[in-house]
Scaffold this motif. Structure first.
Motif: not given
Length: 199
Positions: A86-98
């Motif tokens: 889930x940490x990888x998914x969270x970091x991916x989501x935050x990066x995509x948002x940026x």
């Protein structure tokens, strides 16, 4: 960018060997993305999301290199697909948002910039940006990634002469002048030979 490449390399090593030590190394690469640049890490946190900086240095203006950021997202995506972390998914989501919130800052009349400071991407990086945007669109279905991939795909690199007219350089002007001079001399020489043979 190195974190993204490292994750992908460790994932490939794990897939070939089934040795979980490589997944541990991939996880360590992922963990560095939680650390701010000012604390020796590679990440900027702000209202746009998390940006994973290729040239992380808190003492210089933020460059926010576009291809480096998207390579990290590709590594995070690969790691999440394999581990469901889930940490990888969270970091991916935050990066995509940026990337989604700032992508317009990298567009210059249909051409991409290498970094947020306005440095234009060379032809290789421009093509790489399009490839990475295609990846992000397939992963997220966010229309903005498809929009910019299509827009940047239509860009035609200007000719050398057009670039020289827009931004002259000494060596460029000298080269064009030399070619022009040699061409004129050759025309006169051929004409002179023609007249001699005619007489």
């Amino acid at each position: 960018m190195n974190e993204g490449r490292a994750m992908q390399a460790f994932i490939k090593a794990y897939e070939k060997t089934s040795d979980t030590v490589y997944l541990d190394y991939a996880r360590k690469s992922l963990n560095t993305l939680y650390t701010l640049v000012k604390n020796g890490g590679v990440t900027y946190f702000d209202s746009t999301g998390y940006w994973y900086e290729e040239y992380a240095d808190d003492n210089v203006p933020q460059s926010r290199v576009l291809n480096g950021m998207m390579v990290v997202l590709r590594g995070l995506s690969d790691y999440y697909k394999l581990t469901k972390d889930p940490g990888a998914n969270f970091l991916f989501g935050q990066g995509v948002k940026s990337v989604k919130n700032t992508l317009y800052l990298y567009d210059t009349n249909g051409h991409s910039n290498y970094e947020i400071t306005g440095k234009p991407a060379n032809p290789w990086y421009h093509k790489f940006h399009i490839e990475l945007l295609d990846f992000l669109y397939k992963e997220t279905n966010e229309p903005v990634f498809r929009e910019y991939a299509q827009k940047w795909s239509q860009y035609k690199e200007p000719s050398y002469l057009s670039k020289l007219i827009q931004k002259p350089t000494r060596i460029g002007v000298f080269t064009v002048f030399s070619i022009f001079t040699i061409t004129v001399l050759l025309v006169f020489f051929v004409y002179y030979i023609f007249l001699k043979l005619k007489n």
